[in-house]
Write an enzyme that holds these catalytic residues in place. Sequence first.
Site, PDB file in Angstrom:
ATOM      1  N   LYS A 250       0.822  -1.210   0.000  1.00 59.53           N
ATOM      2  CA  LYS A 250       0.000   0.000   0.000  1.00 59.53           C
ATOM      3  C   LYS A 250       0.863   1.271   0.000  1.00 59.53           C
ATOM      4  O   LYS A 250       2.069   1.216   0.234  1.00 59.53           O
ATOM      5  CB  LYS A 250      -0.941  -0.006   1.214  1.00 59.53           C
ATOM      6  CG  LYS A 250      -1.999  -1.125   1.143  1.00 59.53           C
ATOM      7  CD  LYS A 250      -2.932  -0.924  -0.021  1.00 59.53           C
ATOM      8  CE  LYS A 250      -4.126  -1.866  -0.013  1.00 59.53           C
ATOM      9  NZ  LYS A 250      -3.845  -3.237  -0.443  1.00 59.53           N
TER      10      LYS A 250
HETATM   11  C1  LIG Z   1     -10.164  -2.667  -1.543  1.00 57.19           C
HETATM   12  C2  LIG Z   1      -9.494  -3.376  -0.417  1.00 57.19           C
HETATM   13  N1  LIG Z   1     -10.106  -3.432   0.767  1.00 57.19           N
HETATM   14  C3  LIG Z   1      -9.545  -4.055   1.824  1.00 57.19           C
HETATM   15  C4  LIG Z   1      -8.314  -4.642   1.737  1.00 57.19           C
HETATM   16  C5  LIG Z   1      -7.749  -5.359   2.911  1.00 57.19           C
HETATM   17  O1  LIG Z   1      -6.626  -4.740   3.426  1.00 57.19           O
HETATM   18  P1  LIG Z   1      -5.767  -5.454   4.558  1.00 57.19           P
HETATM   19  O2  LIG Z   1      -4.845  -6.420   3.879  1.00 57.19           O
HETATM   20  O3  LIG Z   1      -5.030  -4.334   5.238  1.00 57.19           O
HETATM   21  O4  LIG Z   1      -6.700  -6.127   5.475  1.00 57.19           O
HETATM   22  C6  LIG Z   1      -7.632  -4.607   0.516  1.00 57.19           C
HETATM   23  C7  LIG Z   1      -6.316  -5.233   0.418  1.00 57.19           C
HETATM   24  O5  LIG Z   1      -5.645  -5.287  -0.564  1.00 57.19           O
HETATM   25  C8  LIG Z   1      -8.232  -3.963  -0.589  1.00 57.19           C
HETATM   26  O6  LIG Z   1      -7.624  -3.940  -1.789  1.00 57.19           O
END
Ligand SMILES: Cc1ncc(COP(=O)(O)O)c(C=O)c1O
Length: 403
Positions: A201
Amino acid sequence: MTVHDPAAPLASAGGTPVRDTYLPIAIPWIGEREKQLVLETLDRGWITTGRNAQELGRRVAELGGAKHGIAVNSATGALHLALVALGVGRGDEVITSTYTFVACVNVIEHVGATPVLVDVEPDTLCMDPRAVEAAITPRTRAILTVDYAGHPCDYGALLPLAERHRLPVIEDAAHALGATWQGRPVGSFATITAFSFYATKNLTTGEGGAALTQDDALAERLGLLSLHGMNRDAWKRYTAQGSWYYEVTVPGYKYNLSDVLAAIGLGQLERFDASQRRRAELVALYHRRLAEILEVRVPVTRPGVTHAWHLYPVALDLDRLTIDRARFIEELRAENIGTSVHFIPIHLHPHFASSLAIAPGRFPVAEDAYRRAVTLPLFPQMTDRDVEDVCAAVAKVAAHFRR
Ligand SMILES: Cc1ncc(COP(=O)(O)O)c(C=O)c1O
């Protein structure tokens, strides 16, 4: 500068790849400052949630224009906590996009509610506000928006709609730290905003996330729920001023962020503006180069939006090509260019096709976008030359498979 010949033999057919070395889709940008802060944290002897995590939550809230920020161990955790904090549960419906990562929909099922999927708008691939309006029923309890690739949704339509129906907006801004909508930072206008600090990210802690809100009571609840429901976290119990006593007022979760990981985030924050500026420069170069290739459409930014540019997803014009997206990706890989696909629509995954009883064909915009989608490499340490290589590889593959 190397001039690439689009008519040169494809690497998959024994030709020379556009690059000698593989260019991945993303590499985290970790500087000396992050290493220094991590070492300081390890030496300090406090490695679970403490002042770093608190500071990271506060600083991300500042960046997102919110009163409160709670650092957690993922955006998934932040979204789950948001639903619980808002009292969403069994029998409720939550409207979200089918063009998203599975985390959004999993957490809705985890709280016992039903995800109600909607299609997206063809330009931004963010949820279509008209589809959201049509999906509202007396059981709807929240709208979970997804700022696809770092482009905020159409909040000019979605916020008034939510307000008219008295529905909270949970904003999945996993991609959108640093984005703005109508001059307002993402994080400042939804009921609760979730950010991700996953490895790839725009700001990373390896794994991590944050939940932002303007609401004092919600912030308190999110904080409690993030650590077992205990009204005193370890920081308040084990420090010299702490007390051993705590009470559990609600059954919570274990979504707190370690101070070691938060230290990485604090280092990242110091370079965040520079990192976002570099992403925007790389995107401008991509836009210029790819404008010459008719087989590829570049992502758009609507007026009034600052894009966070987490991803650079292009759409193939399949009518101009003799191959499909999967083959295009294979050819790029042979040329030493890494790519990915964002996203496989939720309703095409076997579990959700079955649990939500949705047949293929139901969300034509998302399905069409999926068929064409290729996400190209984008990360701040990329050189202009890297972008030139990606575009040369795209031009080469397009030239060989032109209809
Ligand atoms: C649109 C979206 N929402 C949520 C997430 C989840 O993030 P995390 O890995 O921090 O839980 C991602 C992860 O890539 C994502 O692309």
